[in-house]
Design a protein around this motif. Structure first.
Motif, PDB file in Angstrom:
ATOM      1  N   ALA A  31       0.970  -1.497   0.083  1.00  0.00           N
ATOM      2  CA  ALA A  31       0.304   0.261  -0.457  1.00  0.00           C
ATOM      3  C   ALA A  31       0.610   1.236  -0.153  1.00  0.00           C
ATOM      4  CB  ALA A  31      -1.005  -0.482   1.332  1.00  0.00           C
ATOM      5  N   ARG A  32       1.475   1.464   0.869  1.00  0.00           N
ATOM      6  CA  ARG A  32       2.623   2.267   1.448  1.00  0.00           C
ATOM      7  C   ARG A  32       3.750   2.249  -0.682  1.00  0.00           C
ATOM      8  NH1 ARG A  32       6.833   1.949   5.213  1.00  0.00           N
ATOM      9  NH2 ARG A  32       6.021   0.600   5.456  1.00  0.00           N
ATOM     10  N   LEU A  33       4.195   1.459  -1.166  1.00  0.00           N
ATOM     11  CA  LEU A  33       5.447   1.366  -2.581  1.00  0.00           C
ATOM     12  C   LEU A  33       4.079   1.428  -3.437  1.00  0.00           C
ATOM     13  CD1 LEU A  33       6.954  -1.735  -1.711  1.00  0.00           C
ATOM     14  CD2 LEU A  33       7.991   0.052  -1.770  1.00  0.00           C
ATOM     15  N   PHE A  34       3.569   1.557  -3.338  1.00  0.00           N
ATOM     16  CA  PHE A  34       2.455   1.293  -4.750  1.00  0.00           C
ATOM     17  C   PHE A  34       1.903   3.061  -4.958  1.00  0.00           C
ATOM     18  CE2 PHE A  34       2.655  -2.669  -6.007  1.00  0.00           C
ATOM     19  CZ  PHE A  34       3.470  -2.685  -6.825  1.00  0.00           C
ATOM     20  N   GLN A  35       2.196   4.070  -3.630  1.00  0.00           N
ATOM     21  CA  GLN A  35       2.026   4.863  -3.869  1.00  0.00           C
ATOM     22  C   GLN A  35       2.329   6.017  -4.746  1.00  0.00           C
ATOM     23  OE1 GLN A  35       1.679   6.291   0.446  1.00  0.00           O
ATOM     24  NE2 GLN A  35      -0.523   5.567   1.053  1.00  0.00           N
ATOM     25  N   LYS A  37       4.068   7.360  -8.139  1.00  0.00           N
ATOM     26  CA  LYS A  37       4.299   6.777  -9.021  1.00  0.00           C
ATOM     27  C   LYS A  37       5.703   6.383 -10.247  1.00  0.00           C
ATOM     28  CE  LYS A  37       0.117   9.820  -9.568  1.00  0.00           C
ATOM     29  NZ  LYS A  37      -0.221  11.599  -9.685  1.00  0.00           N
ATOM     30  N   PHE A  38       5.967   6.424  -9.772  1.00  0.00           N
ATOM     31  CA  PHE A  38       7.966   6.189 -10.235  1.00  0.00           C
ATOM     32  C   PHE A  38       7.654   4.827 -10.105  1.00  0.00           C
ATOM     33  CE2 PHE A  38      12.393   5.064 -10.608  1.00  0.00           C
ATOM     34  CZ  PHE A  38      12.008   5.518 -11.513  1.00  0.00           C
ATOM     35  N   LEU A  39       7.119   4.255  -9.491  1.00  0.00           N
ATOM     36  CA  LEU A  39       7.951   2.496  -9.456  1.00  0.00           C
ATOM     37  C   LEU A  39       6.568   1.932 -10.176  1.00  0.00           C
ATOM     38  CD1 LEU A  39       9.072   0.437  -7.429  1.00  0.00           C
ATOM     39  CD2 LEU A  39       7.009  -0.129  -5.867  1.00  0.00           C
ATOM     40  N   VAL A  40       5.260   2.625  -9.866  1.00  0.00           N
ATOM     41  CA  VAL A  40       4.184   1.773 -11.418  1.00  0.00           C
ATOM     42  C   VAL A  40       5.175   1.750 -12.864  1.00  0.00           C
ATOM     43  CG1 VAL A  40       1.667   1.549 -11.212  1.00  0.00           C
ATOM     44  CG2 VAL A  40       2.683   2.507  -9.399  1.00  0.00           C
ATOM     45  N   LEU A  41       5.322   2.707 -12.933  1.00  0.00           N
ATOM     46  CA  LEU A  41       6.176   3.315 -14.075  1.00  0.00           C
ATOM     47  C   LEU A  41       7.425   2.049 -14.269  1.00  0.00           C
ATOM     48  CD1 LEU A  41       5.031   5.253 -16.783  1.00  0.00           C
ATOM     49  CD2 LEU A  41       7.257   6.332 -15.443  1.00  0.00           C
ATOM     50  N   PHE A  42       7.922   2.063 -13.316  1.00  0.00           N
ATOM     51  CA  PHE A  42       9.193   0.881 -13.661  1.00  0.00           C
ATOM     52  C   PHE A  42       8.792  -0.287 -13.970  1.00  0.00           C
ATOM     53  CE2 PHE A  42      12.957  -1.013 -12.319  1.00  0.00           C
ATOM     54  CZ  PHE A  42      14.487  -0.006 -12.723  1.00  0.00           C
ATOM     55  N   MET A  43       7.935  -0.544 -12.866  1.00  0.00           N
ATOM     56  CA  MET A  43       7.228  -2.244 -12.843  1.00  0.00           C
ATOM     57  C   MET A  43       6.615  -2.131 -14.469  1.00  0.00           C
ATOM     58  SD  MET A  43       7.059  -3.927 -10.281  1.00  0.00           S
ATOM     59  CE  MET A  43       6.086  -5.404 -10.392  1.00  0.00           C
ATOM     60  N   ALA A  44       6.265  -1.015 -15.029  1.00  0.00           N
ATOM     61  CA  ALA A  44       5.868  -1.530 -15.786  1.00  0.00           C
ATOM     62  C   ALA A  44       7.043  -1.437 -17.630  1.00  0.00           C
ATOM     63  CB  ALA A  44       4.811   0.226 -16.738  1.00  0.00           C
ATOM     64  N   VAL A  45       7.937  -0.103 -16.566  1.00  0.00           N
ATOM     65  CA  VAL A  45       9.203  -0.589 -17.864  1.00  0.00           C
ATOM     66  C   VAL A  45       9.608  -2.169 -18.382  1.00  0.00           C
ATOM     67  CG1 VAL A  45      11.281   0.087 -18.175  1.00  0.00           C
ATOM     68  CG2 VAL A  45       9.320   1.886 -18.391  1.00  0.00           C
ATOM     69  N   CYS A  46      10.066  -2.818 -16.806  1.00  0.00           N
ATOM     70  CA  CYS A  46      10.485  -3.719 -16.810  1.00  0.00           C
ATOM     71  C   CYS A  46       9.973  -4.677 -17.082  1.00  0.00           C
ATOM     72  CB  CYS A  46      10.309  -4.400 -15.184  1.00  0.00           C
ATOM     73  SG  CYS A  46      11.323  -3.158 -14.031  1.00  0.00           S
ATOM     74  N   VAL A 102      12.979  -0.414  -4.131  1.00  0.00           N
ATOM     75  CA  VAL A 102      11.815  -1.015  -3.078  1.00  0.00           C
ATOM     76  C   VAL A 102      12.917  -1.247  -1.466  1.00  0.00           C
ATOM     77  CG1 VAL A 102      10.342  -2.661  -2.445  1.00  0.00           C
ATOM     78  CG2 VAL A 102      10.778  -1.843  -4.968  1.00  0.00           C
ATOM     79  N   GLY A 103      13.522  -2.220  -1.501  1.00  0.00           N
ATOM     80  CA  GLY A 103      14.082  -2.255  -0.623  1.00  0.00           C
ATOM     81  C   GLY A 103      14.846  -2.056   0.759  1.00  0.00           C
ATOM     82  N   PRO A 104      15.419  -1.059  -0.004  1.00  0.00           N
ATOM     83  CA  PRO A 104      16.081  -0.148   1.020  1.00  0.00           C
ATOM     84  C   PRO A 104      15.086   0.342   2.029  1.00  0.00           C
ATOM     85  CG  PRO A 104      17.090   0.885  -0.645  1.00  0.00           C
ATOM     86  CD  PRO A 104      15.867  -0.177  -0.826  1.00  0.00           C
TER      87      PRO A 104
END
Lengths: 287, 304
Positions: A31-35, A37-46, A102-104
């Motif tokens: 819930a915290r991570l997917f707040q 947008k960059f992470l969502v975008l990066f997941m899509a790029v992956c 994500v890890g840190p």
């Protein structure tokens, strides 16, 4: 207890199963991570590369489309160990970048805010805590590594037939083992460093340092001492050795033997677990 | 009555240093105060009860469960409010408290409902959607209390709950503790440096010093049988006043520089003190009549 009453009342209701509580941490972490947008975008790029691979596998077995594109089916590379080795290289790198993102933020904020005593004063063990946090990374990394790889394998089986699946059953095992080993070691290193430095920016830098610094330092040791054992601290070379062995890719030459590579990974995992056991505690004894 | 906390020869060591030394006691009060100077072992005792510190020798039970073998059961029944800042800064209070509830085993919907309730209960109802990082110190203390209450514990362990609070916030915190106590569903173990807080809320008090129990008192009983005290200060040396008062059946302790403290027996007339002083031709500078406070008990225990 009704809000207007403003008196204390205990809880006598149902309780959840103890084993499933680690998933609470995972859920709140997502819930915290997917707040972001960059992470969502990066997941899509992956997922771009796996999608490209899927298109490639489909095209290489579809003569009419190849004819339209004026390509010869014989000219297309084969879907074999080498193909999946390249896939592992690309998606392994993406997995590494996702881990540094994500890890840190998984353990460091809890330690910095002193929240560990709150988690562990509940019927919730240290192991459950680490498993809960590790599940966050494992599930995310799985989505961009072995899950698409398994789908590619199935697409290939669908296109060629069961005879290919029978003759290439070892490839399915290699995909699962090779990518699981990588995501497990990435997750453990990220969690251990996040727990060690308590500060997520520093933890991110350290994760990069372990891989890039390790590679540079290993090469320097090899050059100065005229040995090959410096490569033992180069985790990228270690995993490439293992992948080359698993995918039967004879063209890849590394400084390490397969046994040395597996031993290095084992030692790295043990070190990370030791660090986690030392740091994930409800309180710190100051000497 | 079943002991809430029972210690039997409990020893805790950090390295070679023995922090808790052979503690043996049974505590059964509804609210138990844990007192002691810095480094006395109060927090270590709390952490040992929660299973954080390894026990070197002896045993301890909380609500009948062994802290070593049944740690999970103990933790399920205990709500812990730590002394230091413990929260996740970028979470809203309601999601933080809800998460803590879920980790204690509450289903997600029940945890959400209880999170709202306890936040209203501790007075953070209006601020429950704010992130914890934006809370004042007093609000953070209340949020910590809320997370300790979310799962309906049977024992609430409060480590310095009024630390750093302004007078009105402190009063609010103490009122809440008394309210929880009076609801009669929870036992409270209150660890504090502030004797007044313990005196206002606790029924039993345990004083630790250098890892040992130096005093245990049932404050309710103590208040019932509270002995009356008279503090006397004479001009110059007391010149046998203490002995003369002992002859009259009083218990007297000289505190130096013409100061005496005496326990007044039943049916003793205070005018006898003046009579004895007149007989000794001893001017009295001050005579203070009062009952023993927790501070006296504490200081006595520290001197022992």
């Amino acid at each position: 207890m009704a809000v207007y009453k403003q008196t204390y009342k205990g809880y006598e209701g149902r309780r959840t199963a103890s084993w499933s509580r680690f998933l609470v941490l995972t859920r709140y972490s997502y819930a915290r991570l997917f707040q972001s947008k960059f992470l969502v975008l990066f997941m899509a790029v992956c997922l771009f590369f796996p999608v490209g691979c899927a298109i490639f596998v489909y095209l290489s077995h579809n003569s009419p489309v190849l004819d339209v594109l004026r390509l010869r089916s014989g000219a297309m590379p084969e879907v074999d160990g080498q193909f999946f080795y390249v896939y592992c290289m690309v998606q392994g790198t993406m997995a590494f970048l996702l881990t540094t993102l994500v890890g840190p933020s998984l353990i460091a904020p809890d330690l910095a805010n002193g929240a560990m005593s709150l988690y562990l004063s509940r019927p919730f063990s240290r192991t459950q805590y680490v498993v809960g946090k590790m599940t966050v990374l494992l599930a995310l990394l799985s989505l961009i590594t072995w899950v698409p790889a398994a789908l590619l394998y199935l697409i290939q089986v669908g296109c060629v037939g069961w005879s290919w699946a029978q003759s290439h059953a070892w490839l399915a095992g290699s995909i699962l083992v090779g990518l699981w080993v990588w995501i497990v070691i990435l997750s453990l290193i990220a969690l251990a460093l996040s727990a060690w430095v308590k500060w997520k920016i520093a933890a991110g830098a350290l994760i990069l340092g372990v891989f890039f610094g390790g590679a540079g330092f290993g090469a320097a040791i090899n050059a100065i001492l005229r040995t090959r054992y410096g490569s033992l601290i180069d985790l990228t070379q270690v995993i490439h050795t293992i992948w080359a062995d698993l995918f039967r890719h004879s063209l890849v030459v590394t400084d390490l033997s397969v046994e040395e590579a597996w031993s290095t990974l084992g030692v790295s995992c043990a070190l990370c677990l030791w660090l986690l056991a030392k740091r994930v505690r409800a309180f710190e004894v100051v000497k | 009555m079943q002991a809430i906390i029972e210690l039997a020869g409990l020893k805790v060591r950090f390295g070679k240093q023995e922090i808790l030394k052979d503690l043996t006691i049974g505590l059964s009060g509804r609210t138990i105060g844990l007192l002691g100077p810095n480094g006395a072992g109060k927090s270590t005792l709390i952490q040992t009860l929660l299973g954080f510190c390894p026990v070197a020798a002896g045993t301890a039970t909380v609500l009948g469960y062994d802290i070593r073998r049944q740690t999970r059961e103990v933790r399920a029944l205990v709500g812990y409010m730590p002394e230091n800042d413990s929260f996740i800064a970028n979470m809203s209070a309601v999601s933080f408290i809800r998460m803590m509830g879920e980790l204690s085993g509450l289903p997600a919907d029940a945890a959400l409902e209880r999170a709202h309730e306890v936040l209203f209960y501790v007075g953070l109802g209006e601020a429950r959607y704010r992130t914890l990082g934006t809370y004042s110190l007093g609000m953070k203390q209340m949020a910590k209390l809320a997370q300790a209450l979310i799962h309906g514990p049977r024992l609430l362990i409060l480590d310095e709950p009024t630390n750093g609070l302004d007078p009105s916030a402190r009063r609010r915190m103490l009122r809440l503790i008394r309210d929880i106590r009076d609801a009669g569903q929870i036992h409270i173990l209150l660890c504090s440096h502030l004797l007044r807080d313990v005196e206002e809320t606790c029924e039993e008090v345990l004083i630790l010093k250098e890892g040992q129990i130096v005093y245990y008192s049932d404050l309710v009983q103590e208040h019932k049988n509270n002995q009356r005290f008279v503090e006397i200060e004479t001009s110059g040396p007391d010149r046998g006043l203490a002995e003369a008062l002992v002859d009259l059946g009083c218990t007297c302790t000289a505190q130096g520089a013409g100061r005496l403290k005496m326990v007044v027996p039943d049916h003793f007339e205070l005018r006898d003190i003046f009579r004895v002083a007149a007989d000794l031709d001893l001017p009295l500078r001050r005579l203070n009549y009062r009952r023993d406070t927790l501070e006296d008990i504490f200081l006595k225990a520290m001197e022992a």
